[in-house]
Motif scaffolding. Structure first.
Motif, short mmCIF file in Angstrom:
data_model
loop_
_atom_site.label_atom_id
_atom_site.label_comp_id
_atom_site.label_asym_id
_atom_site.label_seq_id
_atom_site.Cartn_x
_atom_site.Cartn_y
_atom_site.Cartn_z
N GLY A 196 38.45 71.03 -47.61
CA GLY A 196 38.55 72.44 -47.25
C GLY A 196 39.80 72.73 -46.46
N SER A 197 40.18 71.84 -45.57
CA SER A 197 41.40 72.04 -44.77
C SER A 197 42.63 71.99 -45.66
CB SER A 197 41.48 70.96 -43.69
OG SER A 197 40.39 71.06 -42.79
N ALA A 198 42.62 71.08 -46.63
CA ALA A 198 43.76 70.97 -47.55
C ALA A 198 43.95 72.26 -48.35
CB ALA A 198 43.57 69.78 -48.48
N LEU A 199 42.84 72.80 -48.87
CA LEU A 199 42.93 74.05 -49.61
C LEU A 199 43.38 75.20 -48.71
CD1 LEU A 199 39.81 73.98 -51.97
CD2 LEU A 199 42.19 73.47 -52.52
N LEU A 200 42.90 75.22 -47.49
CA LEU A 200 43.30 76.27 -46.55
C LEU A 200 44.80 76.20 -46.28
CD1 LEU A 200 42.54 78.59 -44.66
CD2 LEU A 200 42.02 76.87 -42.89
N VAL A 201 45.31 75.00 -46.05
CA VAL A 201 46.75 74.84 -45.82
C VAL A 201 47.54 75.30 -47.04
CG1 VAL A 201 48.60 73.16 -45.44
CG2 VAL A 201 46.49 73.00 -44.12
N SER A 202 47.11 74.89 -48.22
CA SER A 202 47.83 75.25 -49.44
C SER A 202 47.82 76.75 -49.68
CB SER A 202 47.23 74.52 -50.65
OG SER A 202 47.47 73.14 -50.58
N VAL A 203 46.66 77.37 -49.52
CA VAL A 203 46.56 78.82 -49.78
C VAL A 203 47.41 79.60 -48.78
CG1 VAL A 203 45.00 80.79 -49.80
CG2 VAL A 203 44.32 78.66 -50.92
N LEU A 204 47.28 79.27 -47.51
CA LEU A 204 48.08 79.98 -46.50
C LEU A 204 49.57 79.76 -46.74
CD1 LEU A 204 46.02 79.38 -43.23
CD2 LEU A 204 46.13 81.45 -44.62
N ALA A 205 49.93 78.53 -47.05
CA ALA A 205 51.35 78.23 -47.31
C ALA A 205 51.84 78.98 -48.54
CB ALA A 205 51.54 76.73 -47.49
N SER A 206 50.97 79.16 -49.54
CA SER A 206 51.39 79.87 -50.75
C SER A 206 51.72 81.33 -50.44
CB SER A 206 50.30 79.79 -51.82
OG SER A 206 49.21 80.65 -51.53
N PHE A 207 50.97 81.95 -49.54
CA PHE A 207 51.28 83.33 -49.15
C PHE A 207 52.57 83.39 -48.34
CE2 PHE A 207 46.85 84.08 -50.30
CZ PHE A 207 46.93 85.35 -50.88
N VAL A 208 52.80 82.39 -47.50
CA VAL A 208 54.07 82.33 -46.76
C VAL A 208 55.22 82.15 -47.75
CG1 VAL A 208 55.39 81.06 -45.03
CG2 VAL A 208 52.95 81.43 -44.69
N ALA A 209 55.00 81.34 -48.78
CA ALA A 209 56.02 81.13 -49.81
C ALA A 209 56.29 82.43 -50.57
CB ALA A 209 55.59 80.04 -50.78
N ALA A 210 55.22 83.13 -50.96
CA ALA A 210 55.39 84.40 -51.68
C ALA A 210 56.14 85.41 -50.82
CB ALA A 210 54.02 84.95 -52.09
N ALA A 211 55.84 85.42 -49.52
CA ALA A 211 56.55 86.32 -48.61
C ALA A 211 58.03 85.94 -48.53
CB ALA A 211 55.92 86.27 -47.22
#
Length: 427
Positions: free
Chosen positions: A144-159
């Protein structure tokens, strides 16, 4: 009349005060900081497109059902979402749970293609370190932590992609670029236990900082990139080249302020150098990391020989090459064929040097390396500057047309960017 007027005013004052006292306090609206408001639309577009693609991916997995019969390490699991933590994801979770165990590389018995045992030190520490840290803070499990890191990072990347593209081509193009990254080939790993989202987040904001001459931030981010992936060398080189050119220009104009670019040149490669040196010292061989990649994973720079072999064999319908996966390979060939066109369109818009250097070096690295060719779409996922020209062109469309485009692309991405990568190939 004057007295009457005065009496009326006096009498009404307490009544007004009583009314105000009886009124419920006004609710305070939650408002975004002004600097964050431009990012709402691109991030909403990105998030919706990703959710649609993930939903299609889940439906395809359930329909096929083949993941249930596979090893949980190699594309299988008890539930469809377990697939998101297979292949490289398994290694990242191992590092997050157990840490590294560096030592002399162990030879494999029997010889063959792989001559040394695979070791977790091949996977860089920033992403698994964040997984472990988030798990400790939130009490979530490692998955769950890995998915949370990836999802949050993906939004930072999109930004970050939005910030770069909107600076060069306008707000509308930046919004479209964020959406395009959600449906790009290989985008299925953005919300999986993979380091791509984290690396692209760092890379996009590093390039943005260089464009804005924020050299201290650029150098620090490039340092972090070096702790994320070995391919960070392309980003580090691009930052160094842009900084060097800036120093030369300022020196020729007798301008002050070269400390920032010099700092960026020095700081940028330190993360990559330190980690590879650490692996080498603990393995009693300074080239241990490269030996492990070559002899444990069959990944090494071969000047494009493997790519040419795949292109030749695919053109005539043969399968005489290493790591053959029919459907992913065919999609990867189509992407490679499109690269010259995408590069030409990008260069036509005259982007900053850091974007050009980063893009070209990344493409040369991917196509010049022997690795699983079907993963080319994933390996090229960090090359976000290629989205500049398509985003600028699509930004001329009206929103109804864009809605049709992104709906279609998001649904299709559930197959070509998710299912193909995870179930028909090896991500």
């Amino acid at each position: 009349m004057g007295t009457a007027f005065g009496d009326t005013a006096t009498d009404s004052a307490p009544s007004d005060e009583a009314e105000r006292a009886e009124r419920p306090p006004a609710r305070r609206r939650l408002t975004l900081p002004p600097g964050a408001r431009p990012y709402v639309t691109p991030l909403a577009l990105y998030g919706v497109a990703k959710l649609v693609g993930l939903a299609v991916f889940a439906c395809l997995l359930e329909y096929a059902g083949d993941y249930r019969g596979k090893n949980p390490r190699f594309g299988g699991g008890a539930h469809w979402w377990d697939v998101l933590a297979t292949w490289d994801g398994w290694w990242y979770l191992q590092v997050a749970e157990k840490g590294y165990h560096p030592g002399p590389l162990q030879p494999l018995d029997g010889g063959g293609l792989f001559t040394v045992q695979q070791n977790s030190v091949a996977f860089f520490p920033l992403y698994p370190g964040l997984i472990r840290g988030v798990s400790e803070v939130t009490s979530l499990g490692l998955f769950g932590s890995a998915l949370l890191v990836s999802v949050l990072a993906s939004f930072v990347a999109a930004a970050g992609i939005y910030a770069v593209v909107s600076t060069l081509a306008g707000v509308r193009a930046g919004t479209v670029a964020a959406g395009l990254w959600a449906v790009a080939p290989g985008a299925g790993v953005e919300w999986a236990v993979y380091s791509e989202s984290l690396f692209v987040a760092i890379a996009a904001w590093t390039c943005y900082c260089v464009m804005k001459h924020q050299w201290v931030a650029a150098g620090f981010l490039a340092f972090l990139a070096g702790l994320s992936r070995p391919t960070s060398a392309t980003l580090i080189g691009a930052v160094g080249l842009a900084a060097l050119v800036t120093v030369a220009r300022r020196g020729s104009r007798q301008e002050h302020g070269v400390a920032g670019p010099v700092y960026a040149m020095v700081a940028a490669p330190l993360g990559l150098i330190v980690y590879i040196a650490w692996v080498g010292l603990n393995s009693n061989d300074l080239t241990a990391y490269f030996t492990l990649q070559r002899e444990g994973w069959a990944h090494y720079f071969d000047w494009g020989a493997h790519t040419l072999a795949v292109l030749r064999n695919t053109a005539v319908g043969h399968g005489d090459y290493l790591f053959r996966f029919a459907v992913p390979d065919l999609l990867a060939v189509q992407l490679v064929i499109a690269l010259p066109f995408l590069i030409a369109l990008m260069l036509r818009r005259k982007p900053p040097l850091v974007l050009v250097a980063y893009t070209l070096a990344s493409i040369v690295t991917v196509l010049g390396t022997q690795q699983i060719f079907g993963n080319t779409s994933r390996y090229l996922l960090p090359v976000f500057p290629l989205l500049l020209a398509p985003a600028a062109a699509l930004s001329r469309l009206k929103w109804p047309s864009l809605t049709v485009f992104f709906t279609t692309a998001a649904v299709a991405s559930g197959w070509y960017a998710h299912y193909v990568v995870f179930e028909l190939g090896i991500p």
